[in-house]
Enzyme design. Structure first.
Site, mmCIF file in Angstrom:
data_model
loop_
_atom_site.group_PDB
_atom_site.id
_atom_site.type_symbol
_atom_site.label_atom_id
_atom_site.label_comp_id
_atom_site.label_asym_id
_atom_site.label_seq_id
_atom_site.Cartn_x
_atom_site.Cartn_y
_atom_site.Cartn_z
ATOM 1 N N SER A 19 0.791 -1.186 0.028
ATOM 2 C CA SER A 19 0.090 0.027 0.052
ATOM 3 C C SER A 19 0.926 1.167 -0.024
ATOM 4 C CB SER A 19 -0.867 -0.072 1.229
ATOM 5 O OG SER A 19 -2.092 0.717 1.173
ATOM 6 N N LYS B 30 -19.552 17.999 4.061
ATOM 7 C CA LYS B 30 -18.559 18.217 4.987
ATOM 8 C C LYS B 30 -18.483 17.007 5.924
ATOM 9 C CE LYS B 30 -15.796 20.563 7.812
ATOM 10 N NZ LYS B 30 -14.421 20.733 7.224
#
Length: 348
Positions: A176, A228
């Site tokens: 990763s 948000k």
């Protein structure tokens, strides 16, 4: 038993006093620690290698053979010094500059905390390194947060931008975010059973809304901006929020794939970027690495022809941290002593 009770009460009081003192010292030292500069540690690995080799020779070889080898070594060193003194016309002094191989270690956690020291190490190396030198990073990381490993990869790109050869060695794992760092290198070397790949993105968030709802607990969340907050731990999540969250993951994955492709165009990114991992030999077949070898073997191959220099930046420990470690050690010793007395009293 009365003795043990009194002793336990005394130990608790002692621990409480020590913790209070520790907190006070931490508060006093917190402001000072930021101003303390770290220091650079430089070690020539050739010397340690030569010392081990000489020790084994002295133990395994007979005196005659050992003497012959030492004589041959001195003769070789004498010829090297002679060749470095002057040019054939003896008017200009020339110095044969040996290639330098700078070695860094990066042991990554989920936050890529090691980037704080690596950035200092790279800055120091770039101040003296030339394109004839080489930087080797011994990398170990299973990945972590995007911004942390993005910064770590950017630090390695500074080496590439300076036209200094960069090699990443993976002995255990570079997955990763760890592989995102590794793919920046000119050359990736992996041990046969090192784990590489995992070009994917994952995120999970626990949600306890139903538990709070059963307990008649309301959670209010106010935001300005449609997205948000997409998913929350406490409030009720919506299908729209879930879709936006998944889309953000896909966008991050696309960014990850584009970055790896730009660094290693020989990869078939669509078949590789599935989140899967491969062992070293399999990674070689899939072009994730360039050769299969341990970092030790790669470093040893440089000892005869280059100066192999390990560079480590060390941040000094603050007073609070030093006190905390010493306090923990003291408490550990006290606990061992208490357990010893307890077992002796009870006849164990």
């Amino acid at each position: 038993m009365e003795f043990l009770t009194d002793y336990a009460a005394f130990a608790l009081k002692l621990i409480s006093v020590a913790l209070v003192i520790g907190v006070l010292l931490a508060m006093m030292a917190s402001g000072k620690r930021k101003s303390q500069p770290g220091h650079l540690s430089v070690a020539k690995l050739n010397d340690a290698y030569d010392a081990m080799k000489a020790e084994l020779d002295s133990q395994l070889l007979d005196k005659k053979t050992l003497k012959a080898r030492l004589k041959e070594k001195k003769k070789k060193e004498k010829l090297e010094k002679k060749s470095q003194k002057k040019t054939p016309n003896k008017t200009e002094a020339t110095e044969v500059v040996k290639k330098r191989v700078f070695v860094l270690d990066f042991d990554g956690d989920i936050k890529a905390s090691a980037v704080e020291t690596m950035r200092e190490e790279i800055t120091a190396i770039l101040s003296v390194a030339t394109p004839e030198d080489e930087v080797i990073v011994r990398l170990e990381s299973g990945g972590g947060v995007v911004h942390g490993y993005g910064l770590a990869a950017s630090q390695l790109q500074r080496v590439r931008e300076a036209n200094i050869p960069l090699t990443v060695c993976v002995d255990k794992v570079a997955a990763s975010g760890g592989y995102m760092m590794a793919c920046v290198a000119d050359k990736i070397i992996a041990a046969p059973f090192a784990i590489l790949g995992s070009i994917g993105v994952v995120a999970q968030i626990p949600n306890v809304h139903r538990l709070l709802d059963k307990s008649l607990i309301d959670v209010e969340l106010h935001t300005a901006g449609r997205y948000k907050r997409t998913l929350t731990m406490l409030g009720e999540n919506t299908d729209e929020g879930r879709e936006k969250f998944k889309q953000d993951l896909e966008d991050t994955h696309d960014l990850f794939k584009r970055f790896v492709s730009s660094q290693r165009p020989q990869l078939d990114i669509e078949s590789i970027a599935t989140g899967e991992t491969w062992y070293g030999s399999e990674a070689l077949e899939n072009n994730l690495v360039d050769s299969v070898m341990t970092s030790d073997a790669y470093l040893v191959s440089h000892y005869d022809k280059a100066d192999v220099i390990q560079v480590t930046y060390k941040q000094p420990k603050g007073m609070a941290e030093r006190f905390g470690l010493s306090l923990f050690s003291a408490l550990e010793q006290k606990a061992v002593s208490w357990i010893g007395k307890l077992t002796q009293t009870r006849g164990y």
